[in-house]
Design a protein around this motif. Structure first.
Motif, short mmCIF file in Angstrom:
data_model
loop_
_atom_site.label_atom_id
_atom_site.label_comp_id
_atom_site.label_asym_id
_atom_site.label_seq_id
_atom_site.Cartn_x
_atom_site.Cartn_y
_atom_site.Cartn_z
N ASP A 69 0.83 -1.22 0.05
CA ASP A 69 0.08 0.11 -0.29
C ASP A 69 0.85 1.45 -0.32
O ASP A 69 0.80 2.56 -0.32
N SER A 70 2.43 1.15 -0.03
CA SER A 70 3.02 2.91 -0.21
C SER A 70 3.81 2.37 -1.25
O SER A 70 3.97 1.70 -2.70
N VAL A 71 4.08 3.97 -1.82
CA VAL A 71 4.75 4.23 -3.26
C VAL A 71 5.88 4.54 -2.52
O VAL A 71 5.97 5.26 -1.49
N TYR A 72 7.19 4.16 -3.10
CA TYR A 72 8.54 4.25 -2.74
C TYR A 72 9.36 5.29 -3.83
O TYR A 72 9.17 4.84 -5.06
N VAL A 73 9.19 6.18 -3.74
CA VAL A 73 10.25 7.17 -4.32
C VAL A 73 11.89 7.45 -3.79
O VAL A 73 11.83 8.30 -2.83
N SER A 74 12.70 6.91 -5.18
CA SER A 74 13.44 7.54 -4.58
C SER A 74 15.06 7.80 -5.10
O SER A 74 14.10 8.01 -6.20
N ASP A 75 16.10 8.99 -5.52
CA ASP A 75 16.73 9.99 -5.75
C ASP A 75 17.68 9.35 -6.77
O ASP A 75 17.80 9.29 -7.97
N LYS A 76 17.41 7.30 -6.81
CA LYS A 76 18.31 6.69 -7.96
C LYS A 76 17.66 5.45 -7.82
O LYS A 76 16.94 5.29 -6.87
N LEU A 77 17.79 5.15 -9.37
CA LEU A 77 16.82 3.72 -9.71
C LEU A 77 17.28 2.76 -8.51
O LEU A 77 18.37 2.00 -7.85
N PRO A 78 16.08 2.22 -8.00
CA PRO A 78 16.35 0.69 -7.12
C PRO A 78 16.86 -0.14 -7.56
O PRO A 78 16.43 -0.81 -8.35
N ALA A 79 17.38 -0.71 -6.78
CA ALA A 79 18.43 -2.08 -6.88
C ALA A 79 17.64 -2.92 -7.29
O ALA A 79 18.66 -4.25 -8.18
N PHE A 80 16.54 -3.36 -7.16
CA PHE A 80 16.32 -4.51 -7.81
C PHE A 80 15.85 -4.64 -9.50
O PHE A 80 16.40 -5.10 -10.03
N PHE A 81 15.67 -2.85 -10.31
CA PHE A 81 15.92 -2.77 -11.27
C PHE A 81 16.95 -2.94 -11.13
O PHE A 81 17.51 -2.90 -12.68
N GLY A 82 17.96 -1.60 -10.97
CA GLY A 82 19.93 -1.22 -11.25
C GLY A 82 20.16 -2.44 -12.09
O GLY A 82 21.46 -2.96 -11.97
N ASN A 83 20.13 -3.90 -11.33
CA ASN A 83 20.72 -5.05 -10.74
C ASN A 83 20.11 -5.95 -12.04
O ASN A 83 20.72 -6.50 -12.29
N ARG A 84 19.70 -5.48 -13.06
CA ARG A 84 18.89 -6.35 -14.33
C ARG A 84 19.26 -5.55 -15.39
O ARG A 84 19.10 -6.02 -16.04
N VAL A 85 20.65 -4.50 -15.61
CA VAL A 85 20.84 -3.61 -16.15
C VAL A 85 22.22 -3.73 -16.71
O VAL A 85 23.10 -4.04 -15.94
N MET A 86 22.70 -4.48 -17.45
CA MET A 86 24.36 -4.34 -17.82
C MET A 86 24.87 -2.89 -17.62
O MET A 86 24.69 -2.21 -17.71
N SER A 87 26.19 -3.67 -16.73
CA SER A 87 27.06 -2.27 -16.50
C SER A 87 28.31 -1.98 -17.49
O SER A 87 28.34 -2.83 -19.16
N HIS A 88 27.71 -0.39 -17.35
CA HIS A 88 29.06 -0.05 -18.73
C HIS A 88 30.38 -0.64 -18.56
O HIS A 88 30.66 -0.07 -19.88
N ARG A 89 30.69 -0.98 -17.78
CA ARG A 89 32.84 -1.43 -17.76
C ARG A 89 31.88 -2.57 -18.51
O ARG A 89 33.60 -3.12 -18.90
N ARG A 90 31.10 -3.16 -18.20
CA ARG A 90 31.69 -4.22 -19.54
C ARG A 90 31.92 -4.30 -20.64
O ARG A 90 31.65 -3.87 -21.42
N ASP A 91 33.38 -5.14 -21.12
CA ASP A 91 33.46 -5.24 -22.25
C ASP A 91 33.04 -5.49 -23.81
O ASP A 91 33.18 -4.71 -24.79
#
Length: 238
Positions: A69-91
């Motif tokens: 029942d809550s809305v979560y507002v954050s300054d950065k992309l939440p980890a659940f989503f950020g961990n699903r995106v390929m790192s820019h550092r990968r070759d």
């Protein structure tokens, strides 16, 4: 990461610049359920909230977002989503970025990467997709990667003949043994090159029913990519 927790009754602090939907596949029924929405607000923050369907059935709230029942507002992309995106550092990242059609500097935002790829992980049954409902201007533009390329006989041979920007056709496959709502993607009539991903099928059916026009094109054809990255489709409806 600073997180503000609001109630579902409170309005978002500022308007949304974009929205992604979190789709959960029930491991028992195999049904795809829209369980949550992630908004990228115009001030750069992110807002996560559960949808009504999450409260029904067997779905359990995510550890990062424990309250339905809550809305979560954050300054950065939440980890659940950020961990699903390929790192820019990968070759391999520059090649991956090209395969999903994000060559322009700054175009590869996490939001856009997730919308185009579905951001799947082998460890769970979630997919992240664009909201394909018609916008306030009565139109929608989105992109997705074709599924099932390796399972469609002759698909690779047809893809070798497919030109980027070429129009594609959508064809229902009601006799599909796995999903009777499956939608084939045809290069020309009766010459399939893949499928609309199962987690997008209902949205595409709805869009076809609601829109007065719908055009599907091949935005990127990647014969050097793994099958699940071989065809990037662009869908435009209005």
């Amino acid at each position: 990461m600073a997180t503000e927790v609001l109630t579902q009754m409170q309005a978002l602090p500022v308007r949304s610049a974009g929205r992604l939907l979190l789709i959960w596949q029930n491991p028992e029924t195999r049904a795809f359920v829209r369980v949550a929405a992630l908004d990228h607000l115009v001030d750069g923050r992110y807002a996560f909230r559960y949808l009504e369907a999450a409260r029904r059935g067997d779905f359990q709230p995510l550890v990062e977002f424990p309250d339905f029942d809550s809305v979560y507002v954050s300054d950065k992309l939440p980890a659940f989503f950020g961990n699903r995106v390929m790192s820019h550092r990968r070759d391999s990242y520059p090649t991956y970025r090209h395969w999903i059609g994000l060559d322009e500097p700054g175009s590869d935002t996490p939001f856009e990467v997730m919308a185009r790829t579905g951001a799947p992980r082998a460890t769970d049954t979630f997919h992240i997709v664009d909201d394909l409902r018609l916008g306030s201007d009565g139109s929608v533009v989105s992109r997705f990667l074709a599924s099932g390329v390796r399972h469609v006989p002759g698909a690779n041979e047809r893809l070798e003949q497919l030109h980027e920007g070429q129009r594609l056709e959508l064809r229902c496959e009601p006799d599909n043994p796995v999903n009777n709502r499956a939608i084939l993607i045809d290069m020309v009539v009766d010459e399939p090159v893949g499928y609309v991903p199962d987690w997008l099928v209902d949205d595409v059916h709805n869009l076809r029913n609601q829109a007065s026009s719908l055009v599907l094109t091949a935005e990127r054809v990647n014969m050097d990519a793994p099958p699940h990255l071989r065809l990037l489709c662009k869908i435009e409806a209005g």
